[in-house]
Design a protein around this motif. Structure first.
Motif, PDB file in Angstrom:
ATOM      1  N   LEU A 280       0.815  -1.086  -0.120  1.00 17.19           N
ATOM      2  CA  LEU A 280      -0.036   0.015   0.152  1.00 17.19           C
ATOM      3  C   LEU A 280       0.870   1.104   0.127  1.00 17.19           C
ATOM      4  O   LEU A 280       0.609   2.383  -0.836  1.00 17.19           O
ATOM      5  N   VAL A 281       1.932   1.178   0.831  1.00 13.67           N
ATOM      6  CA  VAL A 281       2.940   2.437   1.042  1.00 13.67           C
ATOM      7  C   VAL A 281       3.592   2.581  -0.459  1.00 13.67           C
ATOM      8  O   VAL A 281       3.633   3.595  -0.847  1.00 13.67           O
ATOM      9  N   THR A 282       4.006   1.388  -0.837  1.00 13.10           N
ATOM     10  CA  THR A 282       4.807   1.429  -2.164  1.00 13.10           C
ATOM     11  C   THR A 282       3.957   2.190  -3.410  1.00 13.10           C
ATOM     12  O   THR A 282       4.336   2.827  -4.192  1.00 13.10           O
ATOM     13  N   LEU A 283       2.824   1.542  -3.496  1.00 14.75           N
ATOM     14  CA  LEU A 283       2.152   2.089  -4.581  1.00 14.75           C
ATOM     15  C   LEU A 283       1.723   3.410  -4.471  1.00 14.75           C
ATOM     16  O   LEU A 283       1.536   4.308  -5.473  1.00 14.75           O
ATOM     17  N   ALA A 284       1.390   3.857  -3.191  1.00 12.75           N
ATOM     18  CA  ALA A 284       1.043   5.192  -2.868  1.00 12.75           C
ATOM     19  C   ALA A 284       1.995   6.060  -3.118  1.00 12.75           C
ATOM     20  O   ALA A 284       1.920   7.301  -3.905  1.00 12.75           O
ATOM     21  N   LEU A 285       3.387   5.709  -2.898  1.00 16.59           N
ATOM     22  CA  LEU A 285       4.395   6.566  -3.351  1.00 16.59           C
ATOM     23  C   LEU A 285       4.891   6.695  -4.504  1.00 16.59           C
ATOM     24  O   LEU A 285       4.935   7.653  -5.187  1.00 16.59           O
ATOM     25  N   THR A 286       4.653   5.587  -5.480  1.00 14.84           N
ATOM     26  CA  THR A 286       4.909   5.746  -6.941  1.00 14.84           C
ATOM     27  C   THR A 286       3.665   6.370  -7.500  1.00 14.84           C
ATOM     28  O   THR A 286       4.308   7.164  -8.422  1.00 14.84           O
ATOM     29  N   ARG A 287       2.767   6.730  -7.130  1.00 15.76           N
ATOM     30  CA  ARG A 287       1.739   7.585  -7.573  1.00 15.76           C
ATOM     31  C   ARG A 287       2.111   8.976  -7.105  1.00 15.76           C
ATOM     32  O   ARG A 287       1.895   9.738  -7.946  1.00 15.76           O
TER      33      ARG A 287
END
Length: 807
Positions: free
Chosen positions: A628-635
């Motif tokens: 969740l954190v990874t996808l949020a930061l890539t966005r």
């Protein structure tokens, strides 16, 4: 008039199947996943394909059942009649013994023995866990076998959290073939001469072949009173109404039994089937195979079942139960338990349910085992507590293995209460230990620690025991992830007791988290932690211990930006977990891989790994927070606004004081706010995390939060009291050259290029451009001298211009 269904617009599907069969004949096997909505005609396509197979092709066919407690390995049992007797004996022995490895080996031996095999498993959306494991095993070896494996399923019933979704994600090399709805032209051809208007029929059915053929079989009378009913039930009910009394009784009995019923059993349950079965077959209500009859579609069976009056339904379940009880077949145990439940025969449920559940558990069908234990417990009010508590514990343990956290925690809590009432303090303490474990996994950290301590206090009064040793291991693990300075003491006690009892698994697990505490406090001990992991993988301690320790090592290496080590750990741990069917732990290593890719600036692969985890069904919050954190930061770093929902879910996974899990989440929320130009929120998120940190908290988590306070123009608050030097500390002390050198050494180019000049509040924040393209996000970092005035903004980390100087 009866309408004989014809297969139209299925040439493309048959061509694909034919091509794969030809490849199988040359020794190159493959898997075809045949998907379509309910009633799309998958079974009809398979039947037509099998009917035209050459004589030298051997066919095996099995079905999954739409029961609340499906048969473990039911499709394989169906196939035994098509297997040579010498192989059938080995297969049946493996199934009866619950020996999964023997079953897998015997299946491989069968499929390697023939010239060409076509192996069909239908309706896998109803499959039990053991069948899914068998399909996963076969698919991984299919290319070396002369086999075409055809697996059909309803794609409209497989959502993100369906057990089959995991297998579908894993079978990337399979050929996914869709059976599409019929066009209006095809419906017109099928309905020619029926008296039914084809355009209206297509409009109301959407081209679903089952709906089309059912309405055509019912005839024009189905439309006589107005528009075609919106459901297949009306068509099925219309056909049932035209049957004789014997025919309806036969259909009702068949519907009660399930999707397939042996003709002899049907006649035993329903004497009227002597006359009624031919009528059902003639009108197409039922279809006959060699020794069984079944409805043409499960929806038709459901519609028929709902027509049966409640009092008659219960009576029929009783008759089916009595008929099946005549067979001494352990594969019938789950059916016996199901029909006993539906007949409200508690005595029969108690007689068959526990054995059925134990059999499912032995075959690794843990979810089905948990359901069967739950079914048994619903009828166990009159069973003495000393016996009933065993089933509660088994329900908890199987729920645990199935990953059903809430159910596991609830049953472990109930079992602890029951053991207390029975005066069994030892088992009470062990159940409390398990309860503590699941409470932590679900983010209820305060209660987890309270229950864990209660377990140790209770068991200490009873003297040395294996249960006390594992309770101390649990407390060690809770202390390690809670940055409790007592962790080394708990670890030492657990190791001593494990060695005293000769339980090496206890000692290894305790040493793991005891060493982890040293790593997070001092930055030293990585080699010891890795050696503990290697020991766990090499010894016969049970693969789950190596799986857990591998996850711990991967997670913490990634959090500490030891990326080369983390990648090496992830590769080894993933391979180990695949080899030992530890899919829960393998998914956690994939989640960690998303974070390491993010740290390296490889945002494409970071997002891909994150989405791979997040799209898997039935995962716990523990699995989801890193991706969740990874996808949020890539966005966020590419100016994609779809961030808040991801980070809101991530921050809700645990209690606010859980820095181990939420430290990364708070930092991500601060970064997302900073990139959006909201310095106040960025400071608040980072300061909120720092407020629950202590002098014992991992300096890497503290430093990351301190950085975001300063980048957002605030004072960073507390500093780590340990002497651990991190790149964050270099930044906060103004030594940007040392920080950049350390980030480069760690392999974090994107992190190296954060605007370090902004760390000094008196300097103006650099103005960064937004960039919508992924290509720009991954451009190599430009060289930097490391001086405050020359520090560059991170690639792709863009934010609106700040109207005022930072601070």
């Amino acid at each position: 008039m009866a309408v004989r269904p014809r297969l139209l617009e299925r040439e493309r599907v048959h061509d694909r199947l034919d091509r794969h069969r030809q490849q199988a004949a040359q020794g190159q096997g493959s898997t075809v996943l045949l998907r379509g909505e309910a009633g799309a005609g998958k079974t009809a396509v398979i039947a037509e394909f099998l009917a035209k197979q050459p004589g030298d092709t051997k066919v095996l066919q099995g079905w999954c059942d739409p029961l609340s407690t499906p048969r473990p390995l039911g499709p394989l049992i169906d196939m035994l009649t098509g297997v040579a007797p010498e192989h059938a004996v080995d297969l049946r022995a493996g199934v009866d013994a619950g020996d999964v490895e023997a079953v897998h080996a015997a299946v491989t031996a069968v499929l390697a023995s023939g010239p060409t095999w076509v192996c069909v498993v239908e309706d896998v959306h109803w499959a039990d866990g053991a069948t899914l494991d068998l399909l996963r095993y076969l698919a991984g070896r299919i290319e070396s076998l002369p086999v075409l494996l055809v697996v059909s399923y309803r794609d409209d019933e497989v959502g993100d959290r369906h057990p089959l979704a995991v297998l579908l994600n894993e079978l990337a090399a399979a050929d996914h073939v869709a059976v599409e709805p019929l066009s209006e032209a095809a419906v017109a051809e099928l309905s020619a001469g029926s008296g039914v208007h084809p355009a209206e029929l297509h409009r109301l059915t959407g081209g679903n072949p089952f709906y089309v053929t059912e309405v055509l079989a019912a005839g024009p009378a189905a439309l006589r009173d107005g528009p075609l009913p919106p459901s297949v039930y009306d068509a099925v009910w219309g056909r049932l109404a035209r049957l004789s009394m014997a025919g309806r009784q036969t259909a009702y009995a068949a519907a009660i039994f399930g999707p397939r019923i042996d003709v002899a059993v049907l006649r035993a349950v329903c004497p009227a089937a002597v006359d009624g079965l031919p009528a059902c077959l003639e009108t197409g209500v039922l279809v006959a195979d060699t020794a069984t009859v079944h409805f043409r579609h499960e929806l038709a069976r459901r519609a028929t079942y709902e027509q049966i009056p409640a009092f008659e339904r219960r009576s029929l379940h009783r008759r089916v139960l009595d008929a099946l009880a005549e067979y001494s077949d352990p594969n019938m145990l789950n059916l016996l338990a199901f029909h006993a439940d539906q007949a409200r025969d508690s005595e029969a449920v108690i007689r068959y349910g526990p054995d059925a559940a134990a059999r499912a558990s032995a075959l690794a069908a843990y979810a089905e085992a948990a359901e069967l234990f739950a079914l048994t417990l619903r009828h166990a009010d009159a069973v003495p507590d000393h016996r009933r508590v065993e089933w509660v514990e088994q329900h908890a343990l199987n729920s645990n293995l199935a990953g059903h956290g809430e159910a596991a925690a609830g049953s472990f809590r109930q079992a602890a209460d029951m053991r207390r009432a029975l005066g069994d303090r030892l088992r009470e303490g062990d159940n409390l230990r398990w309860l503590s474990y699941w409470l932590w996994a679900m983010g209820r950290t305060t209660e987890a620690l309270e229950v864990g301590r209660e377990s140790v206090r209770l068991l200490e009064d009873l003297g040395p025991s294996r249960e006390l040793a594992w309770a101390l291991v649990n407390l060690t693990e809770l202390a390690a992830v809670g940055y409790d300075p007592q962790c080394p003491d708990y670890s030492a006690r657990a190791v001593r007791l494990g060695e005293q009892l000769g339980d090496r698994a206890v000692a290894v697990r305790a040493r793991c988290h005891g060493t982890l505490s040293t790593v997070t406090r001092t930055g030293t001990g990585w080699e010891v932690l890795e050696s503990v992991w290697r020991e766990a993988m090499g010894d016969d301690l049970g693969p789950e211990h190596a799986g857990i320790i591998g996850v711990v090592l991967c997670w913490n290496a990634a959090h500490h930006h030891r990326l080369d080590d983390a990648d090496r750990y992830i590769r080894t741990s993933s391979a180990f977990c695949r080899e030992h069917d530890l899919r829960v732990f393998e998914t956690l290593t994939t989640a960690t891989a998303s974070l390491t890719a993010l740290h390296r600036g490889d945002w494409v692969n970071a997002a891909s790994a994150a989405e791979d985890v997040l799209t898997k069904p039935a995962l716990s919050p523990l699995h989801r927070y890193l991706p969740l954190v990874t996808l949020a930061l890539t966005r966020a770093r590419r100016d994609d606004a779809r961030v808040s929902d991801l980070l809101d879910e991530a921050v809700a996974i645990s209690e606010p004081h859980d820095v181990y899990r939420l430290g990364l989440v708070w930092a991500a929320r601060a970064e997302a706010a900073w990139l959006a130009g909201d310095d106040a929120t960025a400071r608040a998120e980072a300061l909120g995390g720092l407020a629950v940190c202590t002098e014992h908290t991992d300096p890497w988590r503290v430093g990351q939060l301190q950085r975001w306070v300063r980048l957002a123009g605030g004072e960073h608050g507390i500093a780590p009291s340990t002497d651990v030097i991190t790149p964050y500390r270099h930044e906060l002390q103004g030594d940007y050259a040392a920080a950049a050198a350390e980030w480069t050494r760690l392999g974090c180019p994107t992190t190296r290029r954060w605007p370090n000049s902004a760390v000094t509040p008196t300097r103006s924040r650099p103005r960064c451009r937004r960039s919508p393209t992924w290509a720009h996000l991954q451009r190599p970092a430009a060289p930097s001298s490391g001086s405050p005035s020359s520090a560059a903004a991170p690639t792709g980390a863009t934010r609106p211009p700040s109207p005022t100087p930072a601070g």
